[in-house]
Design a protein around this motif. Structure first.
Motif: not given
Length: 150
Positions: A114-119, A135-138
């Motif tokens: 997804d656009w926001n993930m954890t690893y 995370g995703e912003y610009h």
């Protein structure tokens, strides 16, 4: 950048040039170098810091001076004999997938894509484990933190 972006003399010339684009490009080159290849820059660290002390590299969505700061941290880490993974926290541009492809880490687990993930990632050199938030912003970013012991 000059023809050989890994040549210490060329990198030193670029980093101390006071030309915004050249310093920015050289910073990225230093960040990507293996620690051993950063060692020739160590004796020049004070000169690089002095030449770039009040330089404003701009940046619309992210301060470009952070790339310069990371390059300086990378040279300091090489000087101090730190594992390369010590550079991950505090800089948002170490993509876990690319770090795994380069052989630096092993991704132990990840949340669904997804656009926001954890690893969860483990350094292949020293064994340190990191929790990484994507995370995703610009732009996509990755926030590395040492894993909390369970």
């Amino acid at each position: 950048m000059t023809a050989d972006a890994t040549d210490p003399a060329s990198l030193l010339a670029e980093l101390t040039s006071r030309d915004h684009h050249r310093v920015w490009a050289a910073s990225h080159a230093v960040i990507r170098l293996p620690a051993a290849s950063r060692l020739p820059l160590v004796p020049h660290l004070a000169a690089i810091q002095q030449a770039t002390e009040d330089l404003d590299l701009g940046g619309a969505f992210y301060p470009n001076n952070d790339h310069l700061r990371q390059a300086l941290r990378a040279v300091e880490a090489a000087r101090d004999g730190l594992c390369a993974c010590a550079l991950y926290p505090g800089y948002l541009f170490y993509n876990p997938k690319k770090e795994q492809e380069s052989g630096a880490v092993t991704i132990l687990s990840s949340s669904p894509p997804d656009w926001n993930m954890t690893y969860s990632c483990q350094c292949r050199a020293c064994g340190a484990v990191y929790d990484v938030e994507q995370g995703e912003y610009h732009y996509t970013w990755w926030d590395w933190k040492p894993a909390t012991p369970t």
